[in-house]
Design an enzyme around this catalytic site. Structure first.
Site, PDB file in Angstrom:
ATOM      1  N   LYS A   1      11.609   3.803   3.350  1.00 58.96           N
ATOM      2  CA  LYS A   1      11.592   3.043   2.095  1.00 58.96           C
ATOM      3  C   LYS A   1      11.300   4.002   0.946  1.00 58.96           C
ATOM      4  O   LYS A   1      10.307   4.744   0.992  1.00 58.96           O
ATOM      5  CB  LYS A   1      10.490   1.971   2.135  1.00 58.96           C
ATOM      6  CG  LYS A   1      10.813   0.779   3.021  1.00 58.96           C
ATOM      7  CD  LYS A   1       9.649  -0.186   3.001  1.00 58.96           C
ATOM      8  CE  LYS A   1       9.875  -1.346   3.922  1.00 58.96           C
ATOM      9  NZ  LYS A   1      10.646  -2.443   3.342  1.00 58.96           N
TER      10      LYS A   1
ATOM     11  N   HIS B   1       3.561   1.108  10.528  1.00 57.41           N
ATOM     12  CA  HIS B   1       3.880   1.112   9.088  1.00 57.41           C
ATOM     13  C   HIS B   1       2.648   1.407   8.220  1.00 57.41           C
ATOM     14  O   HIS B   1       2.688   2.253   7.323  1.00 57.41           O
ATOM     15  CB  HIS B   1       4.443  -0.241   8.645  1.00 57.41           C
ATOM     16  CG  HIS B   1       5.675  -0.672   9.389  1.00 57.41           C
ATOM     17  ND1 HIS B   1       6.535   0.203   9.979  1.00 57.41           N
ATOM     18  CD2 HIS B   1       6.195  -1.911   9.623  1.00 57.41           C
ATOM     19  CE1 HIS B   1       7.528  -0.470  10.542  1.00 57.41           C
ATOM     20  NE2 HIS B   1       7.338  -1.743  10.349  1.00 57.41           N
TER      21      HIS B   1
ATOM     22  N   LYS C   1       1.289 -12.652   8.599  1.00 54.94           N
ATOM     23  CA  LYS C   1       2.442 -13.532   8.387  1.00 54.94           C
ATOM     24  C   LYS C   1       1.926 -14.830   7.777  1.00 54.94           C
ATOM     25  O   LYS C   1       0.787 -15.232   8.037  1.00 54.94           O
ATOM     26  CB  LYS C   1       3.099 -13.868   9.735  1.00 54.94           C
ATOM     27  CG  LYS C   1       3.577 -12.665  10.531  1.00 54.94           C
ATOM     28  CD  LYS C   1       4.942 -12.210  10.084  1.00 54.94           C
ATOM     29  CE  LYS C   1       5.482 -11.103  10.969  1.00 54.94           C
ATOM     30  NZ  LYS C   1       6.548 -10.337  10.299  1.00 54.94           N
TER      31      LYS C   1
HETATM   32  C1  BG6 Z   1       9.069  -4.786  11.142  1.00 54.16           C
HETATM   33  C2  BG6 Z   1       8.212  -5.829  11.798  1.00 54.16           C
HETATM   34  O1  BG6 Z   1       8.884  -3.531  11.738  1.00 54.16           O
HETATM   35  O2  BG6 Z   1       8.742  -4.696   9.764  1.00 54.16           O
HETATM   36  C3  BG6 Z   1       8.341  -7.170  11.084  1.00 54.16           C
HETATM   37  O3  BG6 Z   1       8.592  -5.964  13.158  1.00 54.16           O
HETATM   38  C4  BG6 Z   1       8.075  -7.015   9.606  1.00 54.16           C
HETATM   39  O4  BG6 Z   1       7.464  -8.132  11.656  1.00 54.16           O
HETATM   40  C5  BG6 Z   1       8.947  -5.892   9.042  1.00 54.16           C
HETATM   41  O5  BG6 Z   1       8.396  -8.244   8.966  1.00 54.16           O
HETATM   42  C6  BG6 Z   1       8.623  -5.603   7.588  1.00 54.16           C
HETATM   43  O6  BG6 Z   1       9.531  -4.664   7.089  1.00 54.16           O
HETATM   44  P1  BG6 Z   1      10.417  -4.974   5.809  1.00 54.16           P
HETATM   45  O7  BG6 Z   1      11.252  -3.766   5.614  1.00 54.16           O
HETATM   46  O8  BG6 Z   1      11.209  -6.187   6.114  1.00 54.16           O
HETATM   47  O9  BG6 Z   1       9.410  -5.201   4.715  1.00 54.16           O
END
Ligand code: BG6
Length: 461
Positions: free
Chosen positions: A172, A230, A316
């Protein structure tokens, strides 16, 4: 860096969800950007034909970002398809035939981790792995032991510099921009340490539930799904020392050092939550103890950070979708105590848009005896030319640039930090959808409270 270009992209899991939502749109974008000119071989066990795969690819780009007729035509011309079971040698013989003269394929495993071992074993038998690259989708293992086992499997066939462990968050642009913002500006460095910073918080909020991925989510939960990967990457960008050079290993060395300084998480510093209704989702156990929310406190025992608490919160079904960091400064030794001053802060938003802002105490124009936080804010506009996360990571993997990928030692350190917690069976508290998690979250509250991102207007402290 081995900076030759891979001469074929092979992707396993071609008929799956990830391919549909992310990979085909990324491939079309790569064609538009001129970074994809080699055959793309999809592999899956679906009983499909090449035409069916092309139809799926077309549908995918139409639904996710839009069809570019010229680029899609070109992508369609590059597509090949091999149908078969990953356990079956015949599948790999068919792949070998499709590979033709290819000697430098990039093999992308967009498949469940349980199938990694067998696919890698078959690939090593094809006789084209000497200059091949392997791209692995997350989750990379489910704990320290399984990650080590997976690394051992990969390293039997590939060198570490040919292994690309995807964490799409690193692709990103705003996450990348964090590093730039830190190390291209002199003004942050003087206060970026334990002497001036009181606490740091990172929030990744999503205003939706598990979106039909209940069965997947049951295997992971928030800590494995987004915190261990992440958000630790975001944390590493925030806390790392300036790398000596910009090459991949200099940057990745500094990230690993951050993780090495973090003691394992303690159960008393973690609160897990589950939104009401999660247990009724398809694929979810009626008595599931899997978390859809987690809030935690950790320490970085380094010269720069010892004594500064770091807080991470993700979930979530929260009130907004937003990923944001707040670096809160210590109070000044001021004679203005009567004003009940708030802490100054630096706020960096990663999504849905980039924001970098300083929060300052200013007296209100209406009443000079009252102070309020006012932001000095940079809010760069986005550009349609900005590369998507998957486009960037696939482009980089195919040219051998490992900067945006997790190295073996990094992945293992990240698991080391969360491993004891994952095994400790802490309670899961229920929370109402569209709230900031269970009330118990207050037991790991930062000094001054959680900063709940708001999409419009000023953040509240
Ligand atoms: C993914 C997760 O790796 O990243 C998801 O498995 C999450 O649960 C997602 O929603 C978030 O990434 P982005 O790019 O959609 O913000």
């Amino acid at each position: 860096m081995n900076n030759f270009h891979s001469d074929t992209l092979v992707f396993f899991g071609a008929t799956g969800d990830l391919a549909y939502k992310k990979i085909f749109p990324a491939l079309q974008a790569m064609v538009i950007g001129g970074t994809l000119n080699v055959p793309v071989i999809g592999v899956a066990k679906a009983g499909w034909t090449l035409d069916q795969l092309k139809a799926r690819a077309k549908d995918s780009v139409e639904k996710h970002g839009g069809l570019d007729p010229v680029a899609f035509e070109k992508l369609s011309g590059l597509l090949r398809y091999v149908d078969g079971d990953y356990n079956d040698t015949a599948t790999f013989q068919a792949l070998r035939r499709e590979l033709g003269q290819s000697q430098r394929p990039a093999c992308y495993l967009a498949i469940p981790p349980a199938a990694f071992g067998i696919v890698v074993e078959h690939l090593s038998g094809l006789g084209c792995t000497r200059q091949a690259r392997i791209i692995i989708e997350k989750p990379f293992g489910r704990d320290l032991a399984s990650a080590k086992a997976l690394n051992a499997i990969l390293l039997k066939t590939f060198n570490e510099n040919a292994i690309f462990r995807i964490d799409h968050y690193l692709g990103k642009a705003p996450v990348h921009n964090m590093l730039f913002c830190r190390f291209a500006n002199a003004m942050l460095e003087p206060f970026w340490n334990r002497y001036h910073i009181e606490s740091v918080q990172i929030t990744m909020a999503e205003d939706f539930g598990v979106q039909g991925r209940g069965a997947f989510y049951e295997q992971v939960g928030t800590i494995r799904d987004v915190i261990q990967n992440h958000l630790f990457q975001v944390l590493a960008n925030l806390a790392m020392e300036p790398p000596i050079r910009t090459d991949s290993e200099s940057i990745r060395d500094e990230k690993v050092k951050v993780l090495k300084a973090i003691p394992p998480l303690e159960a008393k510093h973690v609160v897990r939550g589950q939104f009401k209704g999660y247990r009724q989702e398809p694929g979810v156990a009626p008595d599931s103890e899997v978390e859809t929310f987690a809030a935690l406190k950790l320490a970085i025992d380094s010269w720069r950070w010892r004594g500064v608490p770091f807080y991470i919160r993700a979930g979530k079904n929260l009130p907004v979708s937003c990923t944001e960091l707040e670096i809160r400064l210590r109070h000044p030794p001021t004679m203005y105590n009567a004003y009940k001053l708030k802490s100054n802060y630096f706020r960096f938003r990663i999504s849905p848009n980039v924001v970098a802002a300083f929060g300052l105490n200013i007296v209100t124009p209406e009443d000079e005896s009252v102070s309020e936080v006012t932001e000095l804010k940079v809010n760069p506009s986005t550009s349609p030319k900005e590369m998507g996360a998957y486009e960037r990571v696939l482009t980089d993997a195919m040219t051998g640039d490992a900067t945006l990928f997790a190295r073996e030692d990094y992945v293992e350190e990240a698991w080391r930090i969360v491993d004891p917690l994952l095994k400790s069976g802490t309670p899961v508290y229920e929370y109402e959808p569209k709230t900031w998690g269970p009330n118990e979250t207050n037991s790991v509250k930062p000094p001054g409270g959680w900063h709940n991102p708001v999409l419009n207007g000023y953040p509240t402290i």
